[in-house]
Design a protein around this motif. Sequence first.
Motif, PDB file in Angstrom:
ATOM      1  N   ALA A 144      11.590 105.581 106.033  1.00 20.18           N
ATOM      2  CA  ALA A 144      10.720 106.133 105.622  1.00 20.18           C
ATOM      3  C   ALA A 144       9.239 105.384 106.028  1.00 20.18           C
ATOM      4  O   ALA A 144       8.155 106.146 106.444  1.00 20.18           O
ATOM      5  CB  ALA A 144      10.827 106.033 104.132  1.00 20.18           C
ATOM      6  N   HIS A 179      10.642 105.467  98.137  1.00 25.06           N
ATOM      7  CA  HIS A 179      11.793 104.884  98.192  1.00 25.06           C
ATOM      8  C   HIS A 179      11.704 103.375  97.913  1.00 25.06           C
ATOM      9  O   HIS A 179      12.518 102.920  97.386  1.00 25.06           O
ATOM     10  CB  HIS A 179      11.924 105.121  99.855  1.00 25.06           C
ATOM     11  N   PHE A 227       7.082 106.784 101.128  1.00 23.97           N
ATOM     12  CA  PHE A 227       7.756 105.567 101.358  1.00 23.97           C
ATOM     13  C   PHE A 227       7.618 104.683 100.115  1.00 23.97           C
ATOM     14  O   PHE A 227       8.840 104.183  99.974  1.00 23.97           O
ATOM     15  CB  PHE A 227       6.994 104.721 102.426  1.00 23.97           C
ATOM     16  N   TYR A 273      14.212 111.815 101.368  1.00 22.70           N
ATOM     17  CA  TYR A 273      13.978 111.544 102.615  1.00 22.70           C
ATOM     18  C   TYR A 273      14.224 113.014 103.583  1.00 22.70           C
ATOM     19  O   TYR A 273      13.227 113.165 104.405  1.00 22.70           O
ATOM     20  CB  TYR A 273      14.703 110.221 103.225  1.00 22.70           C
TER      21      TYR A 273
END
Length: 849
Positions: A104, A60, A57, A41
Amino acid sequence: METTSSDSATGYVHKPVSDSITQSSLLPVGYGMLLVSLLIYALFAYSEDHNNFFMVFWIHYIMGILYTTLLIAGRAIGIRRSWQKENIDKTVLTINLFLISAYALNREIPVFENSTDWFCVYLLVSSFTLLSYRFFAKLPAWVNNVQYLFLGSAITLYIYLALYTFNYYAFGAIGILGFGLGAHILVPLFLVIACIYLFIHNYTGGKAYLWVGSGIALTIGILVAFIIEWNSRISKIETQANQSVMYGQTELPIWVTLAQNLKSDWITERILKSDLVYSTAGDFFGEWRFMPKIVSWDEVRKHDPLVYIASKFSKCTLSAEDKVKILKAISNGRHIANERLWNGDNLTTSYVVSDVDIYTDLRIAYTEQYLNVKNNSDKGGWQGNREEAIYTFYLPEGSVVTSLSLWIGDNEQKGILTSKQKATTAYKTIVGVEQRDPSVIHWQEGNTVTVRVFPCTTIEERKFKIGITSPLQEIDHKIVYKNIIFDGPSTDAAKETRRIRFIGSNKSLSPGNAFERDKNGDYVAEQQYDRDFELKFNAGPITPNQFSFDGYTYIISKKIINNQPATFNNIYLDINNSWTSGELNDLKSLIEKHSVYVYPEEEFIKLDNENWSAITSEMQKQNFSLFPFHHVKDLSQTLVVTKGKILSPHLSDISDSKFAEHVNKFFSESAKVKVFNLGDSSSTYINSFKELRGLEFAKGNTADLLKMISSKSFPKSEESEDRITIHDANLDITRIKYDSIAPVNNAPDHLARLFAYNNIMRKAGAHYFSHDFINDDLVDEAATAYVVSPVSSLIVLETQEDYKRFDIQDKENSLKNAAKKSSGAVPEPHEWALIILLVFFILYLKFKS
């Protein structure tokens, strides 16, 4: 159903091997995944490529899902088991993984704008606080109290986030159908629950409630203090703005008075940038993205909880235009406020080449900067995601832009010098309507120029070159070359090649150990872009070399300083917050023998022993001052003492005001005011008048000033139609007309360019505020010398047809774009020897025949 066995001798209960391994490794695996997720991130937080955020994203999100799956398999998560004491640490880990995933996702589907720096730190500290409860029993009691204090603050934060996202729960519920993405909206609510359970599981009595309560109270107390200060400042702004109607005779716009008196700090910045940059109460999901911009302010939108909450109580009602004008006057926001035809969100400066010729015997330099502009977007399309690059270059005093090139394909296209109006019309038409290749340079006040390049696409990096001719400043008997600095697309990752060539008699100069000499004897270094590069060398005598062109010879020499008799009965102090108390104390003695005045608001006030402290202290609070030269009487016996900072309004900012009208009339009558500047720093307002030759100017410290007043003398300006002075460099350039016999030509053409630029400024000065001050004679002089000025710009267009369409023609008898090793370069010593031999040879042939 799983079974266990026991050893009757030891009483030890045997669990399945697989379950034991899973349970023992869940936390280390979770910590590892959290660290990796955080690093990814952070890495993309500083990435210039904003178009892979959705893909990142998913990294994550998958890590969060994977860890959740491991917990379910290890029976650490369930409807009840998640919040049990033995599992709460794993639950906190899981929620923090999804918190990173939520932020994110926020990059692509913005619920929050970009968080301010302090808010990012607050989020990190709160998360580390929750994670630290894993070690609560092993830590000293005083550390536990600190944990409780931070836990109270974290609870306040997470409640704010949960309340802020409440309006989006309906969207989140719908989004759950899309791979569960909508569940991210519930992360703040789960964090609040986690905080409560952490307190319950670790509460051992004592004053834990008091410490948690103190954390909550401290956080709310800071918020309340901010809201009170926010409301107080907005109330003062509103009061002053509303009362302005009572003062119809005020010459300056109300925003100038506000900018003078506003406390210049981070709170004021947030008030002025509310809605422009900082989201406020009332903003809705993505609303700002689809609304047309009222004003140009090219800064990333941000979310600051303090601003958002405070805006629920009061908002600044100043217009967006007035906010921007104030910001330009008291902050470094002029570049951000440049008008844009296209966005430049994905642009960076990838490489810089600084190629410098330093004429040591003439104290001038010519710098060519080549800049590569990269478009980092991956949304290319057939047009390559076209964006506009805007740069603001900050030039040393007396410097002038003398060349521009834009690479179209593999070909360098040089700029053509034309009037500012024609260049502006052509650029806006082609960029705004036709979307093709141009580049343009415009002069701006404050020794700055703006460069625009379009289009910058993902297909290739755009390259342009700007050439700048600069007189070199003399400081403490040292000649100083400073890097030409600029604002524009980020240079954080830019490399720079710098080449320096010394031209002159001094052969012992070296720019430092970072440089190596190439085969031509030039100094070359490649390193990270260095904005603050500086080079100093001893000041030697100025060689009176000359350059001849178009019927004139230009000669450079050291500035001639002659004093003129001057009696100062009236002394005006132009006081603002750049003045020190020591300087004011040094000058207080002036009130004994002179009439000393200040201009706090609408009229001059004479200072005496009784009012000195009160009035000067109040004026020291002003961010800047705009001295009303047009109200000064009896110029022959008047001296204005000033000091200021670069941050101040430009003359163009107030061009439509009564103040500007009166100042224009005053200077159009060729009035000259004697001005003494304390120190080397002066405001852009004063610098503009100095550059426009509206002032007789001197500078020094208070001792120099008092000595000058007692000696009844003042430096005399020697400028005329045939001589200009560059004060900071202590240089004069003289122009002499020649007839049939061409004189020696042994200096670079930069002498003619510097003379022309400063001469244009001198001629334009008296009529700068007039809307029709630009005339053909000034444009013609600029075109002959090829210099960018208030009346002229350099522009590159794609085709010859474009030039014809906008009536942009290159003047035949002109110096054209400046170039390295330009004609008339100062000969080196060995070149002098060859010239002398050639002369003798010609004489020999002549007399022999």
